[in-house]
Scaffold this motif. Structure first.
Motif, short mmCIF file in Angstrom:
data_model
loop_
_atom_site.label_atom_id
_atom_site.label_comp_id
_atom_site.label_asym_id
_atom_site.label_seq_id
_atom_site.Cartn_x
_atom_site.Cartn_y
_atom_site.Cartn_z
N MET A 64 -15.04 3.98 -16.53
CA MET A 64 -14.97 4.95 -17.63
C MET A 64 -13.84 5.81 -17.74
N GLY A 65 -13.20 6.38 -16.74
CA GLY A 65 -11.86 7.10 -16.79
C GLY A 65 -10.78 6.24 -17.25
N ASP A 66 -10.61 5.04 -16.68
CA ASP A 66 -9.61 4.39 -17.09
C ASP A 66 -9.55 3.71 -18.70
N SER A 67 -10.78 3.25 -19.06
CA SER A 67 -11.05 2.97 -20.44
C SER A 67 -10.72 4.15 -21.41
N LEU A 68 -11.26 5.40 -20.81
CA LEU A 68 -10.84 6.43 -21.85
C LEU A 68 -9.58 6.76 -21.87
N ASP A 69 -8.84 6.65 -20.78
CA ASP A 69 -7.27 6.87 -20.59
C ASP A 69 -6.58 5.83 -21.64
N GLN A 70 -7.04 4.69 -21.46
CA GLN A 70 -6.52 3.39 -22.57
C GLN A 70 -6.78 3.58 -23.88
N PHE A 71 -8.15 4.14 -24.22
CA PHE A 71 -8.41 4.49 -25.63
C PHE A 71 -7.50 5.64 -25.95
N LEU A 72 -7.31 6.79 -25.37
CA LEU A 72 -6.49 7.76 -25.68
C LEU A 72 -5.03 7.35 -25.95
N ALA A 73 -4.66 6.45 -25.00
CA ALA A 73 -3.07 6.14 -25.12
C ALA A 73 -3.06 5.35 -26.26
N ASP A 74 -3.91 4.51 -26.68
CA ASP A 74 -3.90 3.64 -28.05
C ASP A 74 -3.94 4.54 -29.30
#
Lengths: 176, 112
Positions: free
Chosen positions: A1-11
């Motif tokens: 969850m954290g990693d995918s949210l991190d990725q979403f925000l980075a994108d």
């Protein structure tokens, strides 16, 4: 969850930042808006499905932009509209990075193009600018844009059409 | 929508996309920091305060309602219920909360 949210925000963070900067014309405040929007998304919606993050994030960013304008209006009423306008106009043009160090001709041309477009966007009323950026740049549908802006589909159509017409009129000669 | 509009939109989109890709390293670095700050906020306070706060507001409202109603309720008939009174009781200064509630309403309306 954290990693995918991190990725979403980075994108999405850079587009969100540019969107905020175009909306308010101030780099540091735009950074604050994006950071606050990211904090809200993480705190309140991290456990939502990932496909909901996009609309939610844009909704929060737009709400933050609207709040920024409200606060600005209050400040203007308190301190005087003319003084603030002069300061804002000055800070707006000072915020651009110097393109000379980073780029040869092509990027310089691109910088000029965005500069022309930004000036034209700044001339638009806030709601028209929002509608234009969400529809044209983010590729949102009328309904999604209406959700992000918190208004009706009809209002989005009106704002967008007026924005498009104004921009085409203003940029007609200068547009590359 | 005519083709000139479409050309204009494509052109504008390209220019805006270029402005993102040519963003300065300093700005990108600040955005990166902002993201990490946001994610750390999530870890610290992942448990939402809203249910607690809502519960506190509701409990306070009930307590105040009882205080207001009790002295004038010797009879067994239910006291008259004034919505405005309740609204005033639960009213808080936090405009952010109102904004959030409005936002939740929007979510319910459109995604629920």
């Amino acid at each position: 969850m954290g990693d995918s949210l991190d990725q979403f925000l980075a994108d999405n963070e850079r587009q969100a930042f540019r969107m905020a900067q175009l909306a308010i014309g101030h780099r540091d405040d735009a950074l604050d808006i994006v950071q606050n929007a990211m904090i809200k998304l993480v705190q309140k919606y991290a456990n939502r499905d990932a496909d909901q993050w996009g609309p939610l994030f844009h909704r929060i960013v737009q709400r933050q932009i609207t709040d920024w304008y409200r606060r600005k209006k209050v400040k203007q009423q308190i301190f005087g509209i003319f003084q603030n306008n002069d300061e804002q106009a000055g800070s707006y043009f000072e915020e651009y990075e110097d393109p000379v160090e980073r780029v040869p001709d092509k990027l310089l041309q691109s910088e000029q193009a965005i500069s022309v477009l930004e000036k034209a966007l700044q001339e638009l009323p806030m709601r028209q600018r929002q509608a234009f950026l969400l529809r044209c740049w983010q590729g949102m549908s009328t309904k999604q844009t209406a959700q992000a802006m918190g208004c009706s589909d009809g209002s989005v159509k009106t704002h967008y059409h007026r924005a498009l017409s104004s921009l085409r009129t203003v940029l007609g000669e200068a547009w590359p | 929508m005519n083709s000139k509009h479409v050309d204009f939109e494509n052109n504008a989109k390209q220019v805006l996309d270029d402005s993102v890709t040519s963003m300065s390293a300093a700005t990108q670095s600040k955005l990166n920091q902002a993201r990490h700050v946001a994610l750390s906020h999530g870890k610290k306070s992942y448990v939402s305060y809203l249910p607690w706060f809502s519960g506190l507001v509701a409990a306070s409202a009930v307590a105040l309602l009882l205080i207001v109603v009790m002295p004038s309720a010797p009879s067994l008939s239910p006291p008259s219920f004034n919505m405005n009174q309740l609204e005033q009781l639960v009213m808080v200064e936090d405009l952010d909360l109102y904004s959030d509630l409005e936002f939740y309403q929007w979510l319910d309306d459109d995604n629920g």
